[in-house]
Design an enzyme around this catalytic site. Structure first.
Site, mmCIF file in Angstrom:
data_model
loop_
_atom_site.group_PDB
_atom_site.id
_atom_site.type_symbol
_atom_site.label_atom_id
_atom_site.label_comp_id
_atom_site.label_asym_id
_atom_site.label_seq_id
_atom_site.Cartn_x
_atom_site.Cartn_y
_atom_site.Cartn_z
ATOM 1 C CD GLU A 1 -63.016 0.039 -4.032
ATOM 2 O OE1 GLU A 1 -63.542 -0.764 -3.457
ATOM 3 O OE2 GLU A 1 -62.398 1.276 -3.379
ATOM 4 C CE LYS B 1 -61.807 -2.246 2.332
ATOM 5 N NZ LYS B 1 -62.072 -3.233 2.411
ATOM 6 C CG HIS C 1 -33.877 7.780 -19.441
ATOM 7 N ND1 HIS C 1 -32.444 8.827 -20.021
ATOM 8 C CD2 HIS C 1 -34.040 6.932 -19.840
ATOM 9 C CE1 HIS C 1 -31.335 7.449 -20.401
ATOM 10 N NE2 HIS C 1 -32.186 6.170 -20.402
ATOM 11 C CD GLU D 1 -53.742 -4.877 1.401
ATOM 12 O OE1 GLU D 1 -53.920 -6.075 1.388
ATOM 13 O OE2 GLU D 1 -54.338 -3.859 1.310
ATOM 14 C CE LYS E 1 -60.069 -14.142 1.978
ATOM 15 N NZ LYS E 1 -58.747 -13.934 1.698
ATOM 16 N N GLY F 1 -55.869 -11.980 -0.133
ATOM 17 C CA GLY F 1 -56.323 -11.479 -0.868
ATOM 18 C C GLY F 1 -54.880 -11.759 -1.927
ATOM 19 N NE ARG F 2 -51.113 -8.437 2.394
ATOM 20 C CZ ARG F 2 -51.871 -8.730 2.852
ATOM 21 N NH1 ARG F 2 -52.856 -7.989 2.787
ATOM 22 N NH2 ARG F 2 -51.893 -8.845 4.458
#
Ligand SMILES: O=P(O)(O)OC[C@H]1O[C@H](O)[C@H](O)[C@@H](O)[C@@H]1O
Length: 568
Positions: free
Chosen positions: A219, A516, A391, A360, A213, A273-274
């Protein structure tokens, strides 16, 4: 509608606080024996059935929750979102991801402008581009078709597209459309993720989609530079134009990076973003893999829920009911977590996506007006597909902590298997567990029942299940692109409902910034120590010790290395 009264100061909140004490005295066994109550807690919409009768709630609880929704001005807040008002007040932005899947002729305004034509311009551009790549009229630098795509992005530029890709992979229609193609996702800045992504791929048949965005995320930009080097090394720098495209709101930075702006696919600051999987963030890589026709069905599914969320009365409104029940569990029972348990392997990446959407959005400490909250918001979301989770961590859910569970089941399997002579087919076997687990949680097993079964006395405490553990069940008629879109939108809106009731801003994420900026300081130090041999300075004792040890034990790392890419 911003009001400085905190929701916990309102009468409906106080009513629920005292009401929960009554409910605590009632076991789910009793609640489930009331058929009229159970009937009132099943809601159907467009191929999806919600059964919330295993919530620790009565029709009276629901009335109290509707009052709470009214006190929180929930309907007005939903309207304000759809009207494009700047409800993300700390960033002064509209929240209009619903416009990303609106029909072509819809009108949705942000800052006085109808944004739907812009959305469809980009969708048309994606359709055209993805068709050209898929039919081989857009080729790579050596003239070969681009059959493989690596989507580079993190957080909201990764998790939603990964969830949808994983869900579509075994859908018969989608998988047919993807024949001969691969889609991979590079998210982590860990070089191991680069190695795994490029393993077995050749630059000449690979298209890299850089998704960010902001186009500043450390990263993603390092991974994008790494793949640019991978392409240039083999095909020369001019090949980048044919092998790299971008998705971003920041087209200036895309150009600066060296990607032709004609090969950039825009979205807008009114898409969080999400909440961006329905923008080019998801639509471009997914259309490259499955074709636009399949992805369009996904958008239509999301849109169906948008309309439902906007117009259905609260008693029939899936996202509203789900959101209110989560508030009930978190704020009144104090349950800290929520398990998302899809009984479908195709939904294996659903919980990780919802983890970001929910945590978030709603993990906040202050109200939308900046007042510290005297109550907790958000919950710890986690999950795995059933039956795998059974399990693994279900022991804790059955006999340890109480964790409200979402059971998600599908009527028709994407990939049915029938074996001659078996008691049931393979999907029925899976679904036997989907139907059994919620009752095991709700009813439990009493010492008296165990005694009747002649269980050894000393084992009775260990084999007792207290029950009274809430869950809800969502049954989807199938799991095609349309249904996947619906499921996504239900959870997106549910999270918004929770935030609207708690009175927080679910659309900012300031909490990710501090880490950050501290990483920037560490990055500078690592550079100075490796290149100029400078000692570690300006950190506390603990960080200094660990950093010094790290540098000492990796002293073989070259100071000014040439480009070295993974060989796997
Ligand atoms: O899409 P980008 O701008 O690269 O952002 C990627 C992600 O990074 C940030 O740290 C945010 O926490 C996420 O909400 C966002 O989705």
């Amino acid at each position: 509608m911003a009001s400085s009264t905190l929701i916990c100061e309102t009468q409906p909140w106080k009513d629920l606080k005292s009401h929960v004490e009554d409910i605590k005295k009632t076991h789910l066994r009793e609640l489930l024996s009331d058929t009229d109550r159970c009937k009132s807690m099943v809601v159907d919409f467009d191929g999806i059935t919600l059964d919330y009768s295993r919530q620790r709630a009565t029709p009276g609880t629901m009335d109290n929750l509707y009052n709470l929704a009214e006190a929180a001005h929930l309907k007005e807040k939903i309207d304000r979102m759809f009207n494009g008002e700047h409800i993300n007040s700390t960033e002064n932005r509209s929240v209009l991801h619903v416009a990303l899947r609106a029909p072509r002729d819809a009108v949705m305004q942000s800052d006085g402008k109808n944004v739907v034509p812009d959305v469809w311009n980009v969708l048309d551009k994606i359709k055209d581009f993805s068709e050209r790549v898929r039919n081989g009229s857009w080729v790579g630098a050596t003239g070969k078709a681009l059959t493989d795509v690596i989507s580079v992005g993190i957080g909201g530029s990764f998790l939603g597209p990964l969830f949808v890709h994983t869900a579509l992979q075994t859908d018969p229609e989608a998988s047919k459309c993807a024949t001969g193609r691969q889609l991979r996702f590079l998210a982590n800045v860990d070089p191991i993720d680069v190695a795994r992504n490029i393993a077995g791929l050749k630059p000449e048949t690979t298209l890299v989609v850089v998704v960010s965005k902001t186009f500043t995320t450390a990263e993603t930009m390092l991974n994008a530079r790494t793949l640019r080097a991978w392409i240039s090394k083999e095909l020369g720098p001019s090949a980048v134009a044919k092998h790299m495209v971008a998705v971003s709101t920041n087209l200036m930075l895309v150009e600066k990076f060296g990607i032709d702006p004609n090969n950039a696919f825009a979205f807008w600051d009114w898409v969080g973003g999400r909440y961006s999987v329905c923008s080019a963030v998801g639509v471009l890589p997914l259309s490259l893999q499955y074709g636009f026709t399949v992805v369009d069905k996904f958008l239509k599914g999301a849109s169906s829920i948008d309309q439902h969320f906007y117009s259905a009365p609260f008693e029939k409104n899936l996202p509203v009911l789900l959101g209110m029940l989560s508030v009930w569990n978190v704020s009144f029972f104090g349950y800290p977590a929520r398990a998302i348990l899809p009984y479908s392997q195709a939904l294996e990446k659903f919980a990780p996506h919802i983890q970001q959407v929910s945590m978030e959005s709603n993990g906040k400490g202050v109200s939308i007006d900046g007042k510290p909250l005297p109550f907790e918001t958000g919950e710890i979301d986690f999950g795995e597909p059933g039956t795998n989770g059974q399990h693994s961590f279900y022991q804790l859910i059955h006999q340890g902590r109480v964790i409200p569970c979402d059971f998600i089941g599908v009527v028709k399997s994407q990939q049915p298997v029938y074996l001659e002579g078996e008691v049931v087919n393979n999907h029925d076997e899976l679904m036997s567990n989907f139907f059994a687990q919620p009752d095991a949680l709700a009813y439990g097993k009493t010492p008296e029942e165990l005694q009747k079964e002649n269980v050894l006395q000393h084992l009775i405490p260990h084999k007792t299940f207290s029950g009274n553990r809430p869950s809800l069940s969502l049954l989807l008629s199938s799991l095609d692109a349309y249904k996947i879109g619906q499921l996504l939108a239900i959870y997106e809106h549910r999270v918004a409902v929770q935030g609207f009731i708690w009175g927080i801003n679910s659309f900012d994420q300031w909490g990710v910034e501090l880490g950050k900026s501290l990483a920037t300081q560490v990055r500078k130090q690592l550079h100075a120590s490796r290149v100029k041999g400078e000692p570690v300075e300006g950190f506390n004792f603990s960080t200094t010790t660990m950093l010094t040890k790290y540098l000492k034990e990796s002293s073989e790392v070259p100071a000014n290395p040439p480009t070295i890419l993974p060989r796997i």
